[in-house]
Design a protein around this motif. Sequence first.
Motif, PDB file in Angstrom:
ATOM      1  N   VAL A  63       0.851  -1.190   0.000  1.00  0.00           N
ATOM      2  CA  VAL A  63       0.000   0.000   0.000  1.00  0.00           C
ATOM      3  C   VAL A  63       0.889   1.242   0.000  1.00  0.00           C
ATOM      4  CG1 VAL A  63      -1.687   1.333   1.307  1.00  0.00           C
ATOM      5  CG2 VAL A  63      -1.877  -1.159   1.214  1.00  0.00           C
ATOM      6  N   ASP A  66      -2.530   4.713   0.620  1.00  0.00           N
ATOM      7  CA  ASP A  66      -3.870   4.154   0.423  1.00  0.00           C
ATOM      8  C   ASP A  66      -4.148   3.725  -1.008  1.00  0.00           C
ATOM      9  OD1 ASP A  66      -5.026   3.824   2.852  1.00  0.00           O
ATOM     10  OD2 ASP A  66      -6.178   5.682   2.841  1.00  0.00           O
ATOM     11  N   CYS A  98       0.553  -3.622   4.185  1.00  0.00           N
ATOM     12  CA  CYS A  98       0.799  -2.240   4.572  1.00  0.00           C
ATOM     13  C   CYS A  98       1.656  -2.193   5.832  1.00  0.00           C
ATOM     14  CB  CYS A  98      -0.519  -1.495   4.817  1.00  0.00           C
ATOM     15  SG  CYS A  98      -1.478  -2.127   6.213  1.00  0.00           S
ATOM     16  N   CYS A 106      -5.677  -2.005   4.186  1.00  0.00           N
ATOM     17  CA  CYS A 106      -5.532  -2.395   2.773  1.00  0.00           C
ATOM     18  C   CYS A 106      -6.868  -2.396   2.041  1.00  0.00           C
ATOM     19  CB  CYS A 106      -4.910  -3.792   2.673  1.00  0.00           C
ATOM     20  SG  CYS A 106      -3.255  -3.957   3.385  1.00  0.00           S
TER      21      CYS A 106
END
Length: 248
Positions: A63, A66, A98, A106
């Motif tokens: 990630v 985002d 992430c 995620c």
Amino acid sequence: MTALLINASPKRIACASKYFLDLLNIQMAGCKTKQIKLVGSKVYDEIFSHFSGIDALIIALPVYVDGVPSNVLRFMQEAEKHIKENNCRFKLYVISNCGFIEGRQCKNILSNMRSFSDAAGLEWGGGVGIGAGEMLSVLRITPLAALVSFILSMLYNLAKGDFIGGLASYPWIGLMINMLVFLLFSSWLFCAMIKMQWNIRRLKTVQNFYTSIPLMPRFLFAITANGYFIIRSAFFGMGFWDLYRKKI
């Protein structure tokens, strides 16, 4: 069943995405699999050449704010075009990770990847969001370090002519504690990869699910993660105070 596994991490070495793909791949005995590192447009043709003959595409990626990393976004644009022009049909599965401890961080990237799947006319298979991905990746060093330490210790005792004594005096308790910690902290990850490969083998569609490190308080994770990245940044010539200096 034929599957193509793509490591889409921008990191060239020691990336968490490859670790998770390897965990998945070793469980897919009997399936025809191919793993490719996404290192820019130079591998697009190689990747696209497999699209017409696969049943499943598995993409592992981290990630970034985002969303997907920029190298993955460019790949998705070209992949969508190729899939539509050549009428490719396969299922898409995604393994995302992430730096936050919560795997649900995620959620947005899995939504992005499903949008790509729908736009390209593919069938969405589902995805997993892995929290604390970097920490889980670093933890894999534990059994390797323990094995190297054991081998070196035994070689030293063998050179002294006291191999049996070395075995008896070796700190087995510390070794077992380290291995138990590794297995405990990685247990949810292993279960997630088992679930993922089970569904991929059967080409099932699974609801997105999320995992992390069990029994790790959030405050302890934050302290550990901050310390890790401070140490890591030092290897790239960045001092502690540089991390907190306001940029103008």
